[in-house]
Design an enzyme around this catalytic site. Structure first.
Site, PDB file in Angstrom:
ATOM      1  N   ASP A 281       0.825  -1.203   0.000  1.00  8.13           N
ATOM      2  CA  ASP A 281       0.000   0.000   0.000  1.00  8.13           C
ATOM      3  C   ASP A 281       0.866   1.262   0.000  1.00  8.13           C
ATOM      4  O   ASP A 281       1.829   1.358   0.765  1.00  8.13           O
ATOM      5  CB  ASP A 281      -0.867  -0.045   1.271  1.00  8.13           C
ATOM      6  CG  ASP A 281      -1.753   1.162   1.419  1.00  8.13           C
ATOM      7  OD1 ASP A 281      -2.642   1.336   0.586  1.00  8.13           O
ATOM      8  OD2 ASP A 281      -1.525   1.945   2.364  1.00  8.13           O
ATOM      9  N   GLU A 323       1.050  -0.690  -5.261  1.00  8.37           N
ATOM     10  CA  GLU A 323      -0.057   0.271  -5.311  1.00  8.37           C
ATOM     11  C   GLU A 323       0.557   1.657  -5.474  1.00  8.37           C
ATOM     12  O   GLU A 323       0.710   2.419  -4.543  1.00  8.37           O
ATOM     13  CB  GLU A 323      -0.905   0.201  -4.037  1.00  8.37           C
ATOM     14  CG  GLU A 323      -2.236   0.921  -4.200  1.00  8.37           C
ATOM     15  CD  GLU A 323      -2.381   2.222  -3.426  1.00  8.37           C
ATOM     16  OE1 GLU A 323      -3.261   3.018  -3.788  1.00  8.37           O
ATOM     17  OE2 GLU A 323      -1.637   2.472  -2.468  1.00  8.37           O
TER      18      GLU A 323
HETATM   19  C1  GLC Z   1      -3.844   3.536  -0.278  1.00  5.50           C
HETATM   20  C2  GLC Z   1      -5.249   3.022  -0.071  1.00  5.50           C
HETATM   21  C3  GLC Z   1      -6.121   4.150   0.379  1.00  5.50           C
HETATM   22  C4  GLC Z   1      -5.552   4.719   1.662  1.00  5.50           C
HETATM   23  C5  GLC Z   1      -4.097   5.111   1.485  1.00  5.50           C
HETATM   24  C6  GLC Z   1      -3.443   5.395   2.801  1.00  5.50           C
HETATM   25  O1  GLC Z   1      -3.769   4.456  -1.296  1.00  5.50           O
HETATM   26  O2  GLC Z   1      -5.729   2.457  -1.263  1.00  5.50           O
HETATM   27  O3  GLC Z   1      -7.444   3.724   0.570  1.00  5.50           O
HETATM   28  O4  GLC Z   1      -6.297   5.850   2.024  1.00  5.50           O
HETATM   29  O5  GLC Z   1      -3.350   4.070   0.903  1.00  5.50           O
HETATM   30  O6  GLC Z   1      -3.232   4.213   3.511  1.00  5.50           O
END
Ligand code: GLC
Length: 646
Positions: A281, A323
């Site tokens: 993430d 991500e």
């Molecule tokens: C990622 C997640 C998102 C979250 C962010 C902070 O982008 O997809 O939902 O707010 O991380 O953890």
């Protein structure tokens, strides 16, 4: 050849009967194979660390982490290793879901495995289920722990059982590793607040505003409306702490090697629960450097590769998903470059394709889509995209400005048009979206809402406008058919398979109402699902058509992601055309129409690509032979063809 391929080669004599393999010997082999890279990366990030023997500590940690992995998972790792690049297969189809909103808890999800089978999905991404603060917690992305399951979702045992059950059905489990930050209730944060210097160094904490102010000069804001700035003053600690996301999410300080090692332990503990794909993430933010935007830095890439190389030694069957919702040229780097090529993340979200598809829907044109995609370097052959239309987050318009200018539009005005089109500022627009985090300082904003609402189903149903309903159903199916055929793992967002609309209940919840991403986190509508086979509704049409498309994808080897994508730019600005080739000349030509009117493709165009008419072309989508009466192939609004040669 990347490291995974080397491991496959070196272990080849043991891979035919993994149950009998000498697991410890293979671990040693993997460690010695990855060691030069691990050492190089580690020492480049932590050259003169306060802990002079920290590399030695890492060397002692790796066997310990391997020892904790169960024998069954170790055997599964070898099977995965043998089944090279399994995640590129055409058989892979994903679904992303919130456990509680999908079906109450982990046991509830387990009872729906039959539903996954019916739709044909075999990679299940469950959103965070670990303990988190009460009240605001960013949908669980503020973590109080990395492996303790919040009792709302069940127990750790339920999670392990779900993984086992999925594996027994040849399915895979994907979960998040919130690698950039913890919540302010995480044990390390609590110790830091209690004055423990060691744990204050696990985060970026400062006694005054001097350094935070310097950082702010070049740091952008992620949530400018709800959490402006990048630092929060913590009264208990009497210090400022870096909080790039929300003020309750503390950024981890990876300049400290202890943080890396403790997080590696958390990562492998998560993998040891039976997780197959780990979503890293917000990984673009992992390394902070004064004077930069602290995103996508070379050190962040090195750190991710270091995590990858260590995890591969311990659990070679587990793959990482990047991500990184950043600009197109930057996303591709998460597959690894130079000596890291193919050694960083195996998977990455194709946010470029996603955002540009929404652009093409609003503009009805495909030139910007082509321009961005054609200019992307190809990914390493071991990598694969996760293709998606919607997820639980907003839609960022992260494509390059210069291409917007090149197609003759003003970038600022164009982005404003997109926000207006989706954000209900234009009467004629069919979209019912919301605007997320509009920043008046620079005009930036993002879009939220469910796929169906953004594509006109919500308005069409409210107005009982039959034509708009049909149009929106076709748009929903066309976009899904694109991600099913583009190359990579298509990830369906739970609810989209039945065209679920925006859920406005978040507006009544004080912890959620400022975050319009909740409009697209609806509760799965099991009542509608129970009637799908009995009624003919837009929802049942979407479900049944999508199910068919999934089935076709899973039976079409050309759809496996082997870097076999060929874009075919077309003079017609409304058409998007690409081909998935394969070694035997049995490719699939994908053609779709982003316009509200019928368009024609000349036979000559098809013939020049080797798809000669001769009356024998077949469209996999409709299952029909293509008969060309006039020398023109007619393509209806939002229609998609998957053409194959006889
Ligand atoms: C990622 C997640 C998102 C979250 C962010 C902070 O982008 O997809 O939902 O707010 O991380 O953890």
């Amino acid at each position: 050849m990347n490291q995974a391929s080397l491991h496959r080669l070196l272990a080849s004599s043991e891979l035919d009967s993994p149950e009998k393999a000498n697991l410890n010997k293979l671990f040693d082999l993997r460690l010695s194979t990855n060691l030069p890279i691990i050492q190089n990366l580690f020492l480049s990030l932590y050259p003169e660390s306060n802990l002079p023997d920290s590399f030695q500590v890492l060397m002692e940690l790796l066997p310990e982490l391997f020892r904790k992995r169960s024998r069954n998972l170790k055997i599964q790792d070898l099977k995965r290793l043998k089944d090279a690049n399994w995640y590129q297969s055409e058989k892979m189809v994903g679904m992303q879901l919130y456990v509680d909103r999908f079906n109450k808890d982990l046991k509830g999800v387990e009872t729906k495995i039959g539903y996954f089978e019916k739709l044909g999905v075999n990679l299940i991404h469950i959103m965070p289920v670990t303990t988190r603060p009460k009240g605001e917690n960013d949908g669980g992305y503020a973590v109080n722990s990395y492996t303790q399951v919040d009792k709302k979702y069940g127990t750790k045992e339920d999670l392990v059982n779900l993984a086992k059950k999925l594996h027994s059905k040849d399915m895979h489990l994907m979960m998040d590793f919130v690698v950039n930050h913890t919540s302010d209730e995480f044990p390390w944060a609590k110790k830091a607040m209690a004055g423990d210097k060691k744990y204050q160094d696990y985060y970026y904490t400062y006694p005054d505003r001097q350094l935070p102010d310097q950082f702010e000069n070049s740091l952008p804001e992620v949530f400018p409306k709800t959490s402006p700035g990048n630092f929060t003053f913590n009264k208990k600690m009497n210090r400022w702490v870096m909080t790039v996301f929300n003020d309750y999410q503390w950024d981890l300080n990876y300049k400290n090697p202890l943080v890396f090692m403790d997080m590696l332990t958390n990562l492998t503990d998560l993998a040891n629960l039976g997780v197959d794909v780990i979503r890293f993430d917000a990984l673009a933010f992992l390394w902070k450097k004064m004077g930069t935007d602290s995103q996508n830095l070379p050190e962040a890439h090195r750190l991710i590769t270091l995590f990858r190389m260590c995890l591969q030694v311990v659990a070679p069957g587990v793959v990482l998903l990047a991500e990184a919702i950043v600009s197109p040229q930057k996303i591709i780097k998460y597959f690894g470059e130079g000596i890291s090529k193919g050694n960083e993340c195996e998977l990455a979200y194709n946010a470029t394709l996603m955002a540009l598809l929404w652009n093409s829907i609003a503009t009805k044109k495909t030139h910007l889509l082509y321009k961005n995609l054609i200019n992307l370097p190809s990914k390493p052959e071991e990598g694969a995209w996760i293709n998606y239309i919607r997820c639980h987050d907003d839609i960022g318009l992260g494509f390059e400005d210069r291409y917007i200018y090149e197609v003759g539009w003003d970038a600022f005005a164009h982005r404003k048009f997109l926000l207006d089109y989706y954000g209900q500022k234009l009467d004629w627009s069919p979209a019912a979206g919301q605007i997320f985090m509009y920043n008046p300082k620079n005009g930036d904003g993002r879009i939220t809402g469910s796929a169906a609402s953004l594509l006109g189903l919500e308005k069409g149903l409210a107005q009982k406008n039959h034509e708009s309903i049909i149009m929106s159903v076709n748009k929903i199916l066309m976009l899904h058919a694109i991600i099913l055929s583009y190359g990579g793992i298509p990830m369906i967002y739970a609810g989209d398979e039945i065209g679920m609309l925006n859920d406005y209940s978040y507006l009544k919840n004080k912890d959620l109402r400022e975050d319009s991403r909740w409009a697209n986190r609806p509760r799965q509508d099991w009542k509608t699902i129970s009637e799908l086979d009995k009624v003919d509704t837009p929802q049942s049409q979407i479900f049944h058509s999508l199910k068919r498309l999934v089935e076709i994808r899973r039976n079409t080897p050309a759809f496996a992601d082997k870097n076999n994508l060929k874009l075919h730019p077309n003079a017609n600005p409304h058409i998007f055309m690409f081909e998935r080739t394969n070694d035997f000349g049995k490719g699939v030509l994908v053609i779709c129409n982003f316009d509200e009117t019928i368009h024609m493709i000349e036979v000559g165009t098809l013939t020049s690509m080797g798809y000669s008419s001769g009356g024998k072309l077949k469209d996999l989508v409709s299952g029909k032979k293509i008969v060309l009466k006039s020398g023109l192939l007619e393509i209806k609004p939002y229609q998609i063809f998957w053409l194959v040669k006889p």
